[in-house]
Design a protein around this motif. Structure first.
Motif, short mmCIF file in Angstrom:
data_model
loop_
_atom_site.label_atom_id
_atom_site.label_comp_id
_atom_site.label_asym_id
_atom_site.label_seq_id
_atom_site.Cartn_x
_atom_site.Cartn_y
_atom_site.Cartn_z
N ASP A 259 36.12 -21.76 132.37
CA ASP A 259 37.29 -20.69 132.62
C ASP A 259 36.40 -19.67 133.87
N ALA A 260 36.17 -20.37 135.27
CA ALA A 260 35.00 -19.13 135.07
C ALA A 260 36.17 -17.92 135.60
N ARG A 261 37.24 -17.63 136.14
CA ARG A 261 38.37 -16.69 137.00
C ARG A 261 38.42 -16.06 135.53
N LEU B 72 32.87 -10.53 132.27
CA LEU B 72 31.12 -10.06 132.19
C LEU B 72 31.27 -8.56 132.95
N ALA B 73 32.69 -8.78 134.49
CA ALA B 73 32.92 -7.49 134.81
C ALA B 73 32.49 -6.35 134.40
N PRO C 257 32.44 -4.98 140.09
CA PRO C 257 33.64 -5.81 140.59
C PRO C 257 33.82 -7.32 141.09
N GLU C 258 34.91 -7.39 139.87
CA GLU C 258 35.35 -8.84 139.34
C GLU C 258 35.14 -9.77 140.86
N ARG D 241 32.34 -14.97 142.82
CA ARG D 241 31.37 -15.39 143.29
C ARG D 241 29.87 -16.10 143.32
N LYS D 242 29.29 -14.61 142.20
CA LYS D 242 28.36 -15.56 142.19
C LYS D 242 28.63 -16.86 140.91
N LEU D 243 29.51 -17.15 140.61
CA LEU D 243 29.52 -17.86 139.05
C LEU D 243 30.07 -19.29 139.86
#
Length: 560
Positions: free
Chosen positions: A83-85, A91-92, A98-99, A104-106
């Motif tokens: 689940d990337a989100r 991590l944020a 910023p989340e 975006r990087k993931l």
């Protein structure tokens, strides 16, 4: 059908489904064993390199000039993210990012996503304890210079791959770079790291010890800052050397540049500091006696039809001492006419010009000395007072060190590795060098170098002033100059050779007005720092202190 037969039939029917399973199991365990083992290893087994930090760089007294510190970066293996989100939200918070940036990087392409570099210790600890699936931490080495910009042109720069890019960092890469060991580990189903074993830990490297003296380097850089404020200079160089060993004690440049060291990489026209070459050649071959005079044409000399040499201070008959004291271009041009192109060229080469010095730093220039075939009467005269000649600051410094130590040209060194000083050659006889040294003392005592005086001490040196060549018009500028002073102290037992080069000073521009006072102020600081007692008591009053001493006014007519 009897009971025993019925039981056998029932058993056979019950075991029949196991036959294809057994065949498939045999296929997986026997036929495809290696393929599947390799695939599993690729999914769970990992390896990394643990790199030994770069060695420290220290000055001659062991004070740290460059040091490596460990830093961490956070990355994510995308194939393990469910689940990337949700992961980006976690991590944020942990990384104070910023989340949407993390998300975006993931979602970017590639197997691994670099989320953040240069984590602080709290962030590293938080991510490590969270044990998030697919999230990893990588350690790297960051170069740290505790004295900020001090000696950066000498030290150089390290790239993002921890490899030296310039200066000492590049020149001594093999000594500064350590070994590494291979670490193998596996990731379990939760993404946790389990180390299976490690090779022998690489030994820490010994610091690289330079000949640079941190205190002298600081004083040299401060002197350039003061010159910049006073004269609004375009740039400047100060170099300090031990004339008895060739060791470089300081290399300061303004503006500072970690990717370039102009003291060894750039050339300039030295002006009158180069007059010692023609003087040495004349003395060495007995072409001019010390008490013999040369007529200096009262300030204007036609060296060739339509080509004139001017003196800033008109003079009549002068001895070689007088020519150097008053820095007469006409006088030294007439001297070099006696010397001739062959002797002048040989003496220039003997002093190290047009040759690389052998200093173990990258990018050294050999300079631009006119070849013997190009030394016409006009170019020979111009070369005698430092025009049409390209030299590096290091070459001038080394040449004056040879005069200071009695005539030996040493190979300059930047690293203290325990080897003995390397003698390149004797530049001239002891008699010639002694006479030349006495003349340099008199230049400071009563000539154009009077503003280099330090009460109580004997000093020796020569001023230089050169118009800059306009590359667009190929004519010499009437408003842009290079002012310089090269000398050594104390003259009785020289411990330091100092070169000061100031590029495009505003207002005053003669070497005696700009560079010689800087030499004096820096020289006094060196004498005070090392506790060198005066050679003679000052004429009147107590000894000055570096912060309060004011330089004497320039004597009338002594500008060069």
């Amino acid at each position: 059908m009897d009971t025993q037969l019925r039981l056998a039939l029932a058993a056979s029917l019950s075991l029949a489904p196991l036959i294809p399973l057994s065949v498939r199991l045999a296929q997986l365990q026997v036929m495809q064993h290696r393929v599947l083992e390799s695939r599993a290893s690729g999914e769970f087994n990992r390896s990394t390199q643990e790199i030994t930090p770069r060695a420290d760089i220290v000055d001659r007294d062991g004070k740290i000039l460059a040091h490596s510190v460990s830093t961490w970066s956070c990355f994510v293996e995308r194939s393990m993210v469910r689940d990337a989100r949700a992961l980006s939200q976690r991590l944020a918070k942990l990384l104070s990012m910023p989340e949407d940036e993390v998300l975006r990087k993931l979602k970017a392409r590639g197997r691994f996503a670099s989320v953040k570099t240069d984590l602080d210790f709290d962030q590293y600890t938080a991510v490590s304890r969270a044990r998030l699936e697919g999230v990893g931490l990588a350690v790297s080495q960051q170069r740290f210079y505790p004295n900020e910009d001090l000696a950066r042109g000498v030290l150089g720069l390290v790239g993002s791959d921890s490899k030296g890019l310039s200066g000492v960092e590049l020149a001594f890469e093999s000594k500064l770079t350590g070994g590494s060991r291979r670490l193998e580990y596996i990731r379990d189903g939760s993404g946790r790291t389990i180390y299976k074993g490690a090779g022998q830990r690489a030994q820490a490297l010994e610091p690289l010890r330079l000949t640079i003296d941190r205190n002298i380097q600081y004083y040299a850089e401060e002197a350039l800052k003061e010159a910049s404020e006073k004269f609004q200079i375009k740039g400047g160089l100060i170099a300090v050397q031990d004339p008895q060993t060739g060791e470089i004690l300081a290399m300061a440049a303004s503006p500072a540049n970690a990717l370039k060291n102009p003291i060894i990489q750039d050339t300039y026209e030295p002006g009158s500091t180069f007059k010692v070459i023609a003087a040495a050649a004349a003395l060495e071959d007995g072409l001019l006696k010390e008490d013999e005079t040369v007529f200096c044409e009262n300030g204007l000399y036609e060296v060739s039809p339509g080509v004139f040499i001017h003196d800033h201070e008109p003079a009549g008959a002068l001895t070689l001492q007088g020519i150097l004291e008053r820095s007469s271009n006409i006088g030294i041009a007439k001297v070099v006419e006696r010397v001739g192109p062959n002797r002048f060229y040989r003496m220039s080469r003997a002093f190290g010009f047009s040759n690389k010095s052998g200093l173990a730093l990258p990018g050294e220039t050999s300079g631009d000395l006119k070849p013997l075939s190009d030394l016409t009467r006009v170019t020979l005269a111009a070369s005698s007072y430092g025009y049409g000649v390209g030299v590096s600051a290091l070459q001038v410094l080394n040449a004056y060190s040879a005069i200071a130590n009695g005539g030996t040209l040493y190979e300059p060194v930047i690293n203290k590795d325990g080897r003995k000083p390397v003698k390149v050659r004797r530049v001239a006889s002891a008699r010639t060098v002694e006479s030349l040294g006495r003349m340099l003392e008199n230049i400071v005592e009563r000539g154009t170098g009077a503003t280099a005086q330090i009460p109580g001490y004997r000093l020796a040196g020569k001023t230089g002033t050169a118009r800059k060549l306009d590359r667009a018009t190929m004519k010499y500028s009437q408003s842009q100059y290079v002012a310089s002073f090269a000398g050594y102290l104390p003259a009785g037992a020289p411990r330091w050779t100092v070169l000061v080069v100031i590029d495009e000073p505003k207002g005053q521009y003669y070497g005696g007005q700009v560079a010689a006072p800087i030499f004096a102020k820096l020289g006094l600081r060196l004498l005070t720092l090392k506790g060198v007692p005066p050679e003679a008591p000052p004429a009147a009053g107590p000894m000055p202190t570096p912060g309060l001493w004011k330089l004497p006014a320039l004597a009338p007519g002594r500008k060069r």
